[in-house]
Scaffold this active site. Structure first.
Site, PDB file in Angstrom:
ATOM      1  N   GLU A   1       0.832  -1.207   0.000  1.00  0.00           N
ATOM      2  CA  GLU A   1       0.000   0.000   0.000  1.00  0.00           C
ATOM      3  C   GLU A   1       0.868   1.260   0.000  1.00  0.00           C
ATOM      4  O   GLU A   1       0.513   2.270  -0.624  1.00  0.00           O
ATOM      5  CB  GLU A   1      -0.920   0.009   1.224  1.00  0.00           C
ATOM      6  CG  GLU A   1      -1.993  -1.081   1.251  1.00  0.00           C
ATOM      7  CD  GLU A   1      -3.138  -0.829   0.288  1.00  0.00           C
ATOM      8  OE1 GLU A   1      -3.167   0.240  -0.350  1.00  0.00           O
ATOM      9  OE2 GLU A   1      -4.007  -1.713   0.165  1.00  0.00           O
TER      10      GLU A   1
ATOM     11  N   GLU B   1      -6.549   5.786  -1.709  1.00  0.00           N
ATOM     12  CA  GLU B   1      -5.574   4.713  -1.481  1.00  0.00           C
ATOM     13  C   GLU B   1      -4.496   5.138  -0.483  1.00  0.00           C
ATOM     14  O   GLU B   1      -3.990   4.320   0.286  1.00  0.00           O
ATOM     15  CB  GLU B   1      -4.917   4.309  -2.807  1.00  0.00           C
ATOM     16  CG  GLU B   1      -5.815   3.515  -3.733  1.00  0.00           C
ATOM     17  CD  GLU B   1      -5.968   2.071  -3.298  1.00  0.00           C
ATOM     18  OE1 GLU B   1      -5.097   1.577  -2.546  1.00  0.00           O
ATOM     19  OE2 GLU B   1      -6.946   1.423  -3.700  1.00  0.00           O
TER      20      GLU B   1
ATOM     21  N   HIS C   1      -4.621   4.049   3.185  1.00  0.00           N
ATOM     22  CA  HIS C   1      -4.438   2.647   3.570  1.00  0.00           C
ATOM     23  C   HIS C   1      -3.050   2.404   4.161  1.00  0.00           C
ATOM     24  O   HIS C   1      -2.916   1.879   5.279  1.00  0.00           O
ATOM     25  CB  HIS C   1      -4.661   1.730   2.367  1.00  0.00           C
ATOM     26  CG  HIS C   1      -6.023   1.860   1.764  1.00  0.00           C
ATOM     27  ND1 HIS C   1      -6.368   1.289   0.560  1.00  0.00           N
ATOM     28  CD2 HIS C   1      -7.130   2.513   2.206  1.00  0.00           C
ATOM     29  CE1 HIS C   1      -7.632   1.565   0.280  1.00  0.00           C
ATOM     30  NE2 HIS C   1      -8.106   2.318   1.269  1.00  0.00           N
TER      31      HIS C   1
ATOM     32  N   ASP D   1     -12.940   0.029   0.730  1.00  0.00           N
ATOM     33  CA  ASP D   1     -12.421   0.946  -0.298  1.00  0.00           C
ATOM     34  C   ASP D   1     -11.992   0.165  -1.534  1.00  0.00           C
ATOM     35  O   ASP D   1     -12.287   0.549  -2.672  1.00  0.00           O
ATOM     36  CB  ASP D   1     -11.203   1.718   0.230  1.00  0.00           C
ATOM     37  CG  ASP D   1     -11.574   2.820   1.206  1.00  0.00           C
ATOM     38  OD1 ASP D   1     -12.772   3.066   1.420  1.00  0.00           O
ATOM     39  OD2 ASP D   1     -10.635   3.441   1.755  1.00  0.00           O
ATOM     40  N   GLU D   2     -11.271  -0.935  -1.307  1.00  0.00           N
ATOM     41  CA  GLU D   2     -10.758  -1.719  -2.432  1.00  0.00           C
ATOM     42  C   GLU D   2     -11.896  -2.283  -3.272  1.00  0.00           C
ATOM     43  O   GLU D   2     -11.807  -2.341  -4.504  1.00  0.00           O
ATOM     44  CB  GLU D   2      -9.858  -2.855  -1.923  1.00  0.00           C
ATOM     45  CG  GLU D   2      -8.690  -2.425  -1.057  1.00  0.00           C
ATOM     46  CD  GLU D   2      -7.598  -1.686  -1.814  1.00  0.00           C
ATOM     47  OE1 GLU D   2      -7.795  -1.328  -2.993  1.00  0.00           O
ATOM     48  OE2 GLU D   2      -6.523  -1.457  -1.236  1.00  0.00           O
TER      49      GLU D   2
END
Length: 331
Positions: A76, A113, A116, A198-199
């Site tokens: 990440e 992103e 994360h 989120d992913e």
């Protein structure tokens, strides 16, 4: 017209709806969770007690779990590489007239992103269970080294990759969340569950891009899908290496840990492929060229072939001792 120019035309066609994609699949900054919502607040008088509780609960998590959590965190945190890669895709322009709609998408996706790695890094640091300097050096190497995921600057191939990879990271973070909950670490479980959410939204967006391309350029999209699956989807973690190593087997050893605890397995890879084939209704697409028909035939048979291969995979019982997570640190 060249294949490249057709792809750019398709990207321009899809770009007309970019604000809808942003609204449907991303969350405004003021409404989405932030890392500080999930971690002990250093401004709070109870911070020492909250930190002590976090560290006590973390002691019960097993070795392979920490290896997977560190690998996920490093992956990440290599976000600068992914953003720069996507910004260079044909049809995405961040320069002219302040950038086009696609560059807006990439920036907003990157913003989500970014949280994360930030969240997981802080958790690892506070837990006291890992060697943070070694983790940081691996992240530094991963960003320095860059990667080649076999997509070139082709948006079709890149969207196949992101559709697959985002669903894979959903599976991984969701399973880590479940394991953390099993061991009583409810806060870490919540972090990973929210990251997984989120992913999944990001997966839905990128798979929607592919679905729309199939409707306007089916043969070339089919060939791009075939290309990526023949190549095999290379996870960003494939390029991991520990400090002091030029060529590393860290990814294989990280994958062994993930498979031993059931976070992400060869069966999951096959399952994701099946889901994409079903989602894009590969068996029902019409108007294909002869070459694209052969590509479809290859794709329809591929999951069963890969499932047979996955049955023969043997995972070592003993974990590799990483510099990131030495067994003495988690006793």
């Amino acid at each position: 017209m060249s294949i490249k120019n057709i792809r750019i035309e398709v990207m321009q066609f899809l770009e007309k709806n970019i604000d809808t994609f942003v609204d449907n699949y991303l969350v405004p900054v003021e409404k989405i969770w932030q890392p500080s919502d999930l971690l002990p607040d250093s401004r709070n008088e109870n911070f020492p007690e909250d930190l002590k509780e976090l560290r006590e609960i973390a002691k019960d998590l097993p070795y392979d779990f920490w290896v997977v959590l560190v690998g996920d965190t490093i992956t990440e945190e290599a976000l600068p590489t992914y953003e720069s890669w996507l910004m260079d895709v044909e049809g995405i322009n961040q320069v002219e007239n302040g950038g086009n709609g696609w560059s807006k998408w990439v920036r907003h996706w990157t913003g989500e992103e970014n949280r994360h790695g930030d969240t997981l890094n802080k958790y690892l640091y506070l837990s006291g269970r890992v060697n943070m300097r070694e983790v940081e050096m691996t992240t530094h190497h991963l960003i320095n080294d860059g990667f080649d995921i076999g997509t070139d600057r082709d948006p079709y191939k890149n969207f196949v990759y992101t559709s697959f990879q985002e669903l894979a990271t959903y599976v991984s973070h969701n399973r880590v969340s479940q394991i953390a909950k099993k061991f009583g670490d409810n806060k870490l479980s919540k972090m990973c569950r929210l990251i997984a959410g989120d992913e999944m939204r990001h997966h839905l967006a990128y798979s929607e891009f592919v679905d729309r391309i199939f409707k306007v350029d089916p043969s070339e999209m089919m060939l791009a899908f075939q290309h990526m699956m023949k190549l095999k989807i290379t996870m960003p973690a494939h390029f991991l290496r520990e400090s002091g190593e030029k060529i590393s087997s860290a990814f294989e050893q990280f994958s062994d840990s993930a498979q031993r605890i059931g976070v992400y397995t060869a069966h999951d890879y096959v399952d994701i492929l099946r889901k994409l084939i079903e989602k894009w209704q590969i068996d029902k697409i019409t108007g294909l060229t002869a070459e694209a028909e052969k590509a479809r035939d290859f794709l329809m048979k591929l999951p069963d072939r890969m499932a047979r291969i996955s049955e023969r995979i043997v995972i070592p019982e003993e974990p590799h001792v990483f510099k990131w997570v030495q067994p003495a640190l988690i006793k």
